[in-house]
Scaffold this motif. Structure first.
Motif, PDB file in Angstrom:
ATOM      1  N   SER A 157      44.964  38.593  85.965  1.00 43.83           N
ATOM      2  CA  SER A 157      44.787  37.762  87.162  1.00 43.83           C
ATOM      3  C   SER A 157      46.111  37.342  87.792  1.00 43.83           C
ATOM      4  O   SER A 157      46.149  36.964  88.967  1.00 43.83           O
ATOM      5  CB  SER A 157      43.965  36.513  86.814  1.00 43.83           C
ATOM      6  N   ARG A 158      47.211  37.415  87.057  1.00 41.63           N
ATOM      7  CA  ARG A 158      48.515  37.012  87.597  1.00 41.63           C
ATOM      8  C   ARG A 158      49.396  38.201  87.976  1.00 41.63           C
ATOM      9  O   ARG A 158      50.567  38.027  88.312  1.00 41.63           O
ATOM     10  CB  ARG A 158      49.247  36.126  86.584  1.00 41.63           C
ATOM     11  N   THR A 159      48.855  39.391  87.931  1.00 41.77           N
ATOM     12  CA  THR A 159      49.617  40.573  88.307  1.00 41.77           C
ATOM     13  C   THR A 159      49.934  40.533  89.804  1.00 41.77           C
ATOM     14  O   THR A 159      49.051  40.274  90.630  1.00 41.77           O
ATOM     15  CB  THR A 159      48.820  41.843  87.989  1.00 41.77           C
ATOM     16  N   THR A 160      51.184  40.800  90.149  1.00 40.57           N
ATOM     17  CA  THR A 160      51.586  40.838  91.552  1.00 40.57           C
ATOM     18  C   THR A 160      50.969  42.039  92.255  1.00 40.57           C
ATOM     19  O   THR A 160      51.022  43.155  91.743  1.00 40.57           O
ATOM     20  CB  THR A 160      53.125  40.907  91.661  1.00 40.57           C
ATOM     21  N   ASP A 161      50.386  41.777  93.418  1.00 36.52           N
ATOM     22  CA  ASP A 161      49.751  42.817  94.239  1.00 36.52           C
ATOM     23  C   ASP A 161      48.756  43.646  93.432  1.00 36.52           C
ATOM     24  O   ASP A 161      48.775  44.881  93.439  1.00 36.52           O
ATOM     25  CB  ASP A 161      50.810  43.728  94.870  1.00 36.52           C
ATOM     26  N   LEU A 162      47.873  42.927  92.754  1.00 35.39           N
ATOM     27  CA  LEU A 162      46.857  43.583  91.919  1.00 35.39           C
ATOM     28  C   LEU A 162      46.000  44.591  92.691  1.00 35.39           C
ATOM     29  O   LEU A 162      45.757  45.701  92.193  1.00 35.39           O
ATOM     30  CB  LEU A 162      45.981  42.519  91.255  1.00 35.39           C
ATOM     31  N   PRO A 163      45.525  44.277  93.899  1.00 36.26           N
ATOM     32  CA  PRO A 163      44.684  45.258  94.606  1.00 36.26           C
ATOM     33  C   PRO A 163      45.372  46.606  94.796  1.00 36.26           C
ATOM     34  O   PRO A 163      44.727  47.658  94.674  1.00 36.26           O
ATOM     35  CB  PRO A 163      44.403  44.578  95.950  1.00 36.26           C
ATOM     36  N   ALA A 164      46.674  46.593  95.078  1.00 32.94           N
ATOM     37  CA  ALA A 164      47.391  47.863  95.289  1.00 32.94           C
ATOM     38  C   ALA A 164      47.426  48.693  94.022  1.00 32.94           C
ATOM     39  O   ALA A 164      47.319  49.929  94.070  1.00 32.94           O
ATOM     40  CB  ALA A 164      48.814  47.579  95.774  1.00 32.94           C
ATOM     41  N   ILE A 165      47.546  48.048  92.869  1.00 29.15           N
ATOM     42  CA  ILE A 165      47.560  48.779  91.597  1.00 29.15           C
ATOM     43  C   ILE A 165      46.172  49.335  91.293  1.00 29.15           C
ATOM     44  O   ILE A 165      46.020  50.492  90.885  1.00 29.15           O
ATOM     45  CB  ILE A 165      48.052  47.862  90.460  1.00 29.15           C
ATOM     46  N   VAL A 166      45.152  48.527  91.523  1.00 31.22           N
ATOM     47  CA  VAL A 166      43.788  48.972  91.257  1.00 31.22           C
ATOM     48  C   VAL A 166      43.441  50.188  92.124  1.00 31.22           C
ATOM     49  O   VAL A 166      42.730  51.099  91.683  1.00 31.22           O
ATOM     50  CB  VAL A 166      42.782  47.819  91.489  1.00 31.22           C
ATOM     51  N   ARG A 167      43.966  50.242  93.342  1.00 34.41           N
ATOM     52  CA  ARG A 167      43.668  51.366  94.248  1.00 34.41           C
ATOM     53  C   ARG A 167      44.222  52.699  93.745  1.00 34.41           C
ATOM     54  O   ARG A 167      43.853  53.753  94.255  1.00 34.41           O
ATOM     55  CB  ARG A 167      44.220  51.078  95.644  1.00 34.41           C
ATOM     56  N   THR A 168      45.090  52.669  92.756  1.00 29.35           N
ATOM     57  CA  THR A 168      45.623  53.912  92.191  1.00 29.35           C
ATOM     58  C   THR A 168      44.786  54.425  91.025  1.00 29.35           C
ATOM     59  O   THR A 168      45.068  55.491  90.479  1.00 29.35           O
ATOM     60  CB  THR A 168      47.070  53.717  91.698  1.00 29.35           C
ATOM     61  N   ALA A 169      43.752  53.695  90.654  1.00 33.15           N
ATOM     62  CA  ALA A 169      43.021  53.981  89.417  1.00 33.15           C
ATOM     63  C   ALA A 169      41.890  54.976  89.609  1.00 33.15           C
ATOM     64  O   ALA A 169      41.104  54.877  90.556  1.00 33.15           O
ATOM     65  CB  ALA A 169      42.460  52.686  88.839  1.00 33.15           C
ATOM     66  N   ASP A 170      41.806  55.917  88.671  1.00 33.39           N
ATOM     67  CA  ASP A 170      40.634  56.781  88.569  1.00 33.39           C
ATOM     68  C   ASP A 170      39.517  56.066  87.813  1.00 33.39           C
ATOM     69  O   ASP A 170      38.337  56.285  88.079  1.00 33.39           O
ATOM     70  CB  ASP A 170      40.994  58.070  87.827  1.00 33.39           C
ATOM     71  N   ILE A 171      39.906  55.243  86.850  1.00 27.30           N
ATOM     72  CA  ILE A 171      38.967  54.457  86.047  1.00 27.30           C
ATOM     73  C   ILE A 171      39.419  53.005  86.086  1.00 27.30           C
ATOM     74  O   ILE A 171      40.589  52.709  85.809  1.00 27.30           O
ATOM     75  CB  ILE A 171      38.924  54.938  84.582  1.00 27.30           C
ATOM     76  N   VAL A 172      38.518  52.101  86.435  1.00 28.80           N
ATOM     77  CA  VAL A 172      38.816  50.672  86.460  1.00 28.80           C
ATOM     78  C   VAL A 172      37.940  49.985  85.420  1.00 28.80           C
ATOM     79  O   VAL A 172      36.715  50.158  85.430  1.00 28.80           O
ATOM     80  CB  VAL A 172      38.544  50.050  87.846  1.00 28.80           C
ATOM     81  N   VAL A 173      38.554  49.237  84.519  1.00 32.12           N
ATOM     82  CA  VAL A 173      37.809  48.417  83.565  1.00 32.12           C
ATOM     83  C   VAL A 173      38.080  46.958  83.902  1.00 32.12           C
ATOM     84  O   VAL A 173      39.206  46.473  83.754  1.00 32.12           O
ATOM     85  CB  VAL A 173      38.215  48.713  82.112  1.00 32.12           C
ATOM     86  N   ALA A 174      37.073  46.266  84.377  1.00 30.21           N
ATOM     87  CA  ALA A 174      37.207  44.864  84.769  1.00 30.21           C
ATOM     88  C   ALA A 174      36.774  43.976  83.615  1.00 30.21           C
ATOM     89  O   ALA A 174      35.606  43.969  83.230  1.00 30.21           O
ATOM     90  CB  ALA A 174      36.362  44.579  86.008  1.00 30.21           C
ATOM     91  N   ALA A 175      37.735  43.241  83.073  1.00 30.11           N
ATOM     92  CA  ALA A 175      37.460  42.380  81.915  1.00 30.11           C
ATOM     93  C   ALA A 175      38.271  41.099  82.036  1.00 30.11           C
ATOM     94  O   ALA A 175      38.915  40.663  81.100  1.00 30.11           O
ATOM     95  CB  ALA A 175      37.807  43.113  80.622  1.00 30.11           C
ATOM     96  N   VAL A 176      38.220  40.495  83.215  1.00 30.11           N
ATOM     97  CA  VAL A 176      39.063  39.335  83.500  1.00 30.11           C
ATOM     98  C   VAL A 176      38.322  38.014  83.349  1.00 30.11           C
ATOM     99  O   VAL A 176      38.924  36.953  83.268  1.00 30.11           O
ATOM    100  CB  VAL A 176      39.667  39.470  84.924  1.00 30.11           C
ATOM    101  N   GLY A 177      36.983  38.060  83.327  1.00 28.11           N
ATOM    102  CA  GLY A 177      36.211  36.838  83.130  1.00 28.11           C
ATOM    103  C   GLY A 177      36.079  35.972  84.361  1.00 28.11           C
ATOM    104  O   GLY A 177      35.950  34.747  84.250  1.00 28.11           O
ATOM    105  N   ARG A 178      36.091  36.587  85.547  1.00 27.15           N
ATOM    106  CA  ARG A 178      35.910  35.855  86.806  1.00 27.15           C
ATOM    107  C   ARG A 178      34.850  36.564  87.641  1.00 27.15           C
ATOM    108  O   ARG A 178      34.970  37.756  87.914  1.00 27.15           O
ATOM    109  CB  ARG A 178      37.217  35.775  87.588  1.00 27.15           C
ATOM    110  N   ALA A 179      33.855  35.819  88.058  1.00 31.60           N
ATOM    111  CA  ALA A 179      32.738  36.414  88.788  1.00 31.60           C
ATOM    112  C   ALA A 179      33.211  37.040  90.101  1.00 31.60           C
ATOM    113  O   ALA A 179      33.967  36.422  90.862  1.00 31.60           O
ATOM    114  CB  ALA A 179      31.684  35.349  89.073  1.00 31.60           C
ATOM    115  N   ASN A 180      32.762  38.274  90.352  1.00 32.22           N
ATOM    116  CA  ASN A 180      33.040  38.984  91.605  1.00 32.22           C
ATOM    117  C   ASN A 180      34.527  39.052  91.936  1.00 32.22           C
ATOM    118  O   ASN A 180      34.913  39.056  93.109  1.00 32.22           O
ATOM    119  CB  ASN A 180      32.276  38.330  92.761  1.00 32.22           C
ATOM    120  N   PHE A 181      35.353  39.137  90.923  1.00 31.63           N
ATOM    121  CA  PHE A 181      36.807  39.114  91.122  1.00 31.63           C
ATOM    122  C   PHE A 181      37.314  40.394  91.796  1.00 31.63           C
ATOM    123  O   PHE A 181      38.122  40.357  92.715  1.00 31.63           O
ATOM    124  CB  PHE A 181      37.495  38.924  89.766  1.00 31.63           C
ATOM    125  N   VAL A 182      36.827  41.537  91.357  1.00 36.62           N
ATOM    126  CA  VAL A 182      37.293  42.824  91.877  1.00 36.62           C
ATOM    127  C   VAL A 182      36.497  43.174  93.132  1.00 36.62           C
ATOM    128  O   VAL A 182      35.275  43.271  93.097  1.00 36.62           O
ATOM    129  CB  VAL A 182      37.136  43.934  90.823  1.00 36.62           C
TER     130      VAL A 182
END
Length: 280
Positions: A191-216
């Motif tokens: 959750s504290r990663t800088t510019d998280l959306p930009a990093i996620v956009r590079t992913a072929d596989i995303v595993v969301a395990a941050v514990g925040r509803a509708n975060f991604v």
């Protein structure tokens, strides 16, 4: 919705049925019924529900269950003593400590009181080390279930870029290790990663395990990405904005009915593994 649902319900049922066959064979051969002990501290309604669900599934799989319920004011020392007693009991083959535990308890100390041979939930440092080094041992139940789900849906893992959002020692960190062992290139974020959306956009596989509803959010995803929602929040809501993500992803797990059933199925499968290993 354009994404295909990656459901765990049917696969989990198959896994539980196979575990039940093995449990029955072990009992017929040796007279030993696999036994899973569950330990619950306090009276949190959600935790109590999870424990009952696991006990019910255990019975369906022919696995005996032992329930230990401790008061909310239990100390670390008292919990460690109870887990040590279960670890030393030859009639108990697997131990599950329902987490999270109350704030006054040192959760890591409690996990480490579990005999690694009975750590069917994969929470000890011994189990984490086995996952990290590719050695025999028990997988953390949710990460192990995720890997089985990806395999069942023929998701290409080798060479893929997997982004894990979350760093807990029983979910985020071990699922990254298992993906790495399957030759994915893994990026850990949180959750504290800088510019998280930009990093996620590079992913072929995303595993969301941050514990925040509708975060991604859906616009964080690369078109065609595989999305594994390992979150579970109040109201049966995951960590991913499902409706938006489903318009972009190729495969996505629903909440509930995705990762959850796989977690329980792997837990029961590993309980039978433990019983077989402990039975001469």
């Amino acid at each position: 919705m354009t994404a295909t649902l990656m459901t765990g319900t049917d696969l989990a049922a198959e896994m539980v049925a196979k575990a039940a066959d093995r449990a029955r064979a072990l009992q017929e051969r040796t007279g030993v019924q696999p036994c899973l002990a569950t330990v619950l501290v306090g009276d949190d309604p959600a935790s109590a529900t999870y424990v009952r669900m696991k006990q019910n599934r255990s019975k369906k799989a022919g696995i005996g269950s032992r329930s230990v319920v401790l008061p909310a004011e239990t100390t670390t020392e008292e919990l460690v003593a109870e887990l040590t007693k279960l670890s030393e009991d030859p009639a108990v083959h697997g131990i599950l400590l329902q987490h999270p535990v109350p704030a006054q308890i040192d959760e890591r100390a409690a996990f480490e009181a579990i005999d690694p041979a009975k750590d069917v939930d994969g929470v000890t440092t011994r189990s984490f080390g086995a996952m990290a080094f590719g050695e025999p041992g028990f997988r953390s139940a949710t990460p192990g279930g995720i890997m089985r789900l990806l395999e069942a849906y023929d998701v290409p893992i080798a060479g893929a870029h997997a982004v894990v959002i979350g760093r807990s020692p029983i979910l985020g960190k071990p699922v990254g290790m298992l993906l790495l062992a399957s030759n994915a290139t893994v990026t850990y974020t949180h959750s504290r990663t800088t510019d998280l959306p930009a990093i996620v956009r590079t992913a072929d596989i995303v595993v969301a395990a941050v514990g925040r509803a509708n975060f991604v959010q859906g616009d964080w995803l690369k078109p065609g990405a595989v999305v594994v929602d390992a979150g579970y929040n109040e109201g049966n809501v995951g960590d991913v904005d499902f409706a938006a993500a489903a318009e972009v992803a190729s495969l996505i797990t629903p909440v509930p009915g995705g990762v959850g059933p796989m977690t329980i199925a792997l837990l029961l499968e590993q309980a039978v593994d433990a019983a077989e290993a402990q039975t001469v």
